[in-house]
Enzyme design. Structure first.
Site, PDB file in Angstrom:
ATOM      1  N   CYS A  64       0.791  -1.204   0.000  1.00  0.00           N
ATOM      2  CA  CYS A  64       0.000   0.000   0.000  1.00  0.00           C
ATOM      3  C   CYS A  64       0.845   1.286   0.000  1.00  0.00           C
ATOM      4  CB  CYS A  64      -0.902  -0.049   1.221  1.00  0.00           C
ATOM      5  SG  CYS A  64      -2.289   1.038   1.173  1.00  0.00           S
ATOM      6  N   LYS A 105      -6.612   2.816   3.026  1.00  0.00           N
ATOM      7  CA  LYS A 105      -7.113   4.155   2.715  1.00  0.00           C
ATOM      8  C   LYS A 105      -7.161   4.383   1.208  1.00  0.00           C
ATOM      9  CE  LYS A 105      -8.500   8.326   3.696  1.00  0.00           C
ATOM     10  NZ  LYS A 105      -9.864   8.512   4.228  1.00  0.00           N
TER      11      LYS A 105
END
EC number: 2.6.1.16
Length: 606
Positions: free
Chosen positions: A2, A601
């Protein structure tokens, strides 16, 4: 995915990269790792869990001028030390970190295996470093081998690579995945997210899709396309205020960001509105002339914002509005008429499914594309015809709050602008709408200062909740249900209130918690009817209503009152109520508010 972070320069790279990785944790993680070069050694360390676990394994005496690191959110292979990045080749001569998904990794892996390459993980990322190492052993040319490797890959990726034969060099590249360079005095940072290095550098260069960078100690950055043609890139200065990672006294980022919403609304309204209408600069470079249909495409909370936009725009403008989840749009093969407007919404500007939808729109003639985004320099912002920025600032909490309501406000204003340009709204109605929206900051502060934070869910031990709403309130119910799933880990489903009798009412039994949004006066009486239906089956009803609708107390078990407002402002205020309810329930259940399990996110893979 990520998060990628790297450093090359005169300072010790190791603590800088570990610090950068800790600032990327908000994007989501299940493991982390670092690779650092010394004159005679390639050091690699990895761990499962937060970056603090990794830090505890790295010696404080470790020193290097070049290092790369990664926080991982599993896509290929379970969370484990073996699957964590960085990955090394079979000879442990080079290390690579990567965000994205390599779609042809299985074919490449089988080909490499047939040539004797041994793999140590289940990831698609290891294929990249093994492929590069194989090519480098053949040619001895570092940059050419890197370029060749990139051209063999199908999918999306941002990656960074170091090699022990070249301890003064760091290579990085991107294809439809974000990667940003932070430039300092004889030093360069690389990151998936500018906020991770903003403490040290505000001079940035954003790599565009299909570009690679060669970083050398003491030398200027060299940027090329994948064919190794040199590219000149502008340097942009970013405001330090855009990168605050301070909780400012709040217990959680989510709560801080809930309280930042009045300031976000003020920024948007300052840029967009004048006293009784629109600022001349709002969408000055973008025309709605000739538009015959709108297609809104997004994911998650952004999709819910698009759903409200459909209701609002179609209530004012006589053109059809279609809303699609980006993950379905690409494969549904929809008919898109000429003279359509596509609106793509992504907080980060890097949501993979939304970018894939953008590629589909780019194949069509006479279709204009408008972006709604929070990040300047993002992939989405750079590839649409025009981008409207929501001015929400950095949002750290995984569950979107201020970015979602900022999207709502921008989309409502966009609808008003469209209605005004098409002369489908009177000057008086436009003036009243703008004035009503300009009241949002004050009304939001009023609500946040009310007794809402004293609310506690009496049904918090329940494992399933039903949300009901009509018209403008239905998309807001969808978002509230998502919030409850994300951070309180309870089953929550939203339905149009009129659909209860067509199936969902079978779920109602004594004590079933039903949260009803009664904020749309156009359908208030109809919504009361839905309450009566579930009350007749002994549901426990929590009603959200305007302060002027005190009569709701007669038909509900609990009430949450929201300040009276213009009809276009009400959905935003009711959305904030849903955020606070979800936050409160998460606290009651003891879950991780800012970093809920399994969520990232920024979702940079399809």
């Amino acid at each position: 995915m990520c998060g990628i972070f790297g450093y090359l320069g005169q300072r010790n790279a190791v603590p800088l990269v570990l610090e950068g990785l800790s600032k990327l944790e908000y994007r989501g993680y299940d493991s982390a790792g670092i690779a650092a070069l010394t004159k005679d050694h390639l050091f690699v360390e990895k761990s499962v869990g937060p970056v603090s676990q990794l830090c505890s394994k790295v010696s404080s005496d470790m020193h290097s001028q070049v290092a790369i690191g990664h926080t991982r959110w599993a896509t290929h292979g379970e969370p484990s030390r073996f699957n964590a990045h960085p990955h090394v080749d079979m000879y442990e001569s080079c290390a690579l970190v990567h965000n994205g998904i390599i779609e042809n990794f299985q074919t490449l892996r089988e080909d490499l295996s047939s040539k004797g390459v041994e793999f140590s993980s289940d990831t698609d990322t290891e294929v990249i470093v093994q492929l590069f190492a194989s090519r480098y052993r053949e040619t001895g040319d570092l940059v050419q081998s890197f370029s060749w490797t990139l051209k063999q890959l199908q999918g999306s990726f941002a990656c960074a690579l170091v090699h022990q034969d070249h301890p003064e060099i760091l290579l990085c590249a991107t294809y439809e995945s974000p990667l940003i360079l932070g430039l300092g005095e004889e030093e360069v940072f690389i990151s998936s997210d500018v906020h991770a290095f903003l403490k040290y550098s505000c001079q940035i260069q954003t790599l565009a899709s299909g570009e690679l960078a060669v970083l050398r100690i003491g030398r200027p950055v060299e940027i090329y396309n994948f064919e190794l043609s040199r590219i000149q890139k502008e340097v942009r200065c970013i405001d330090h205020a855009e990168g605050s990672l301070d909780k400012q006294g709040f217990d959680y980022y989510m709560l801080k960001e809930i309280y930042e919403q009045p300031e976000v609304f003020e920024r948007i309204l300052h840029f967009v509105c004048e006293e009784n209408g629109f600022a001349e600069s709002f969408l000055k470079e973008f025309s709605f002339e000739g538009i015959e249909s709108l297609h809104i495409v997004a994911c998650g909370s952004s999709y819910h914002a698009g759903c409200l936009a459909k209701y609002v725009i179609e209530s004012m403008v006589s053109i059809p509005v279609y809303v699609e989840t980006a993950s379905e749009f690409r494969y549904r093969q929809p008919y898109i008429a000429k003279r359509s407007l596509a609106i793509l919404i992504s907080q980060s500007g890097e949501t993979a499914d939304t970018l894939a939808a953008l590629n589909e729109f780019r194949k069509l003639d006479e279709v204009r594309v408008l972006g709604i985004c929070n990040v300047r320099g993002s992939v989405l912002a750079s590839r649409v015809d025009h981008c409207v920025f929501i001015e929400a600032g950095l949002e750290v909490g995984v569950a979107s709050t201020k970015a979602f309501t900022a999207q709502l406000l921008v989309l409502i204003l966009l609808g008003l602008k469209l209605a005004s340009q098409r002369q489908e709204i009177s000057k008086q109605d436009l003036m009243q709408a703008v004035q009503g929206l300009r009241e949002l900051p004050r009304l939001t502060r009023l609500f946040l200062d009310s007794s809402i934070h004293d609310w506690r869910c009496r049904q918090s031990k329940e494992t399933s909740f039903i949300f009901l709403g009509r018209r403008f309130m239905y998309p807001i119910c969808m978002e509230a249900a998502l919030k409850l799933k994300e951070i309180a880990y309870v089953e929550a489903n939203a339905y149009p209130a009129g659909e209860m009798k067509h199936g969902p009412i079978a779920l109602i039994q004594e004590g079933t918690p039903v949260i009803v949004y009664c904020g749309d006066p156009f359908v208030y009486t109809k919504t009361i009817g839905a309450i009566m239906e579930v009350k007749a089956r002994k549901a426990y009803v929590i009603a959200l209503a305007r302060e002027s609708n005190q009569d709701i107390a007669a038909v509900s078990d609990e009430q949450i009152y929201i300040p009276d407002s213009h009809d276009l402002a009400a959905p935003i205020l009711f959305a904030i109520a849903g955020q606070i309810m979800a936050y409160t329930m998460a606290l009651q259940k003891g879950t991780e508010v800012d970093r809920p399990r399994n969520l990232a996110k920024s979702v940079t893979v399809e």
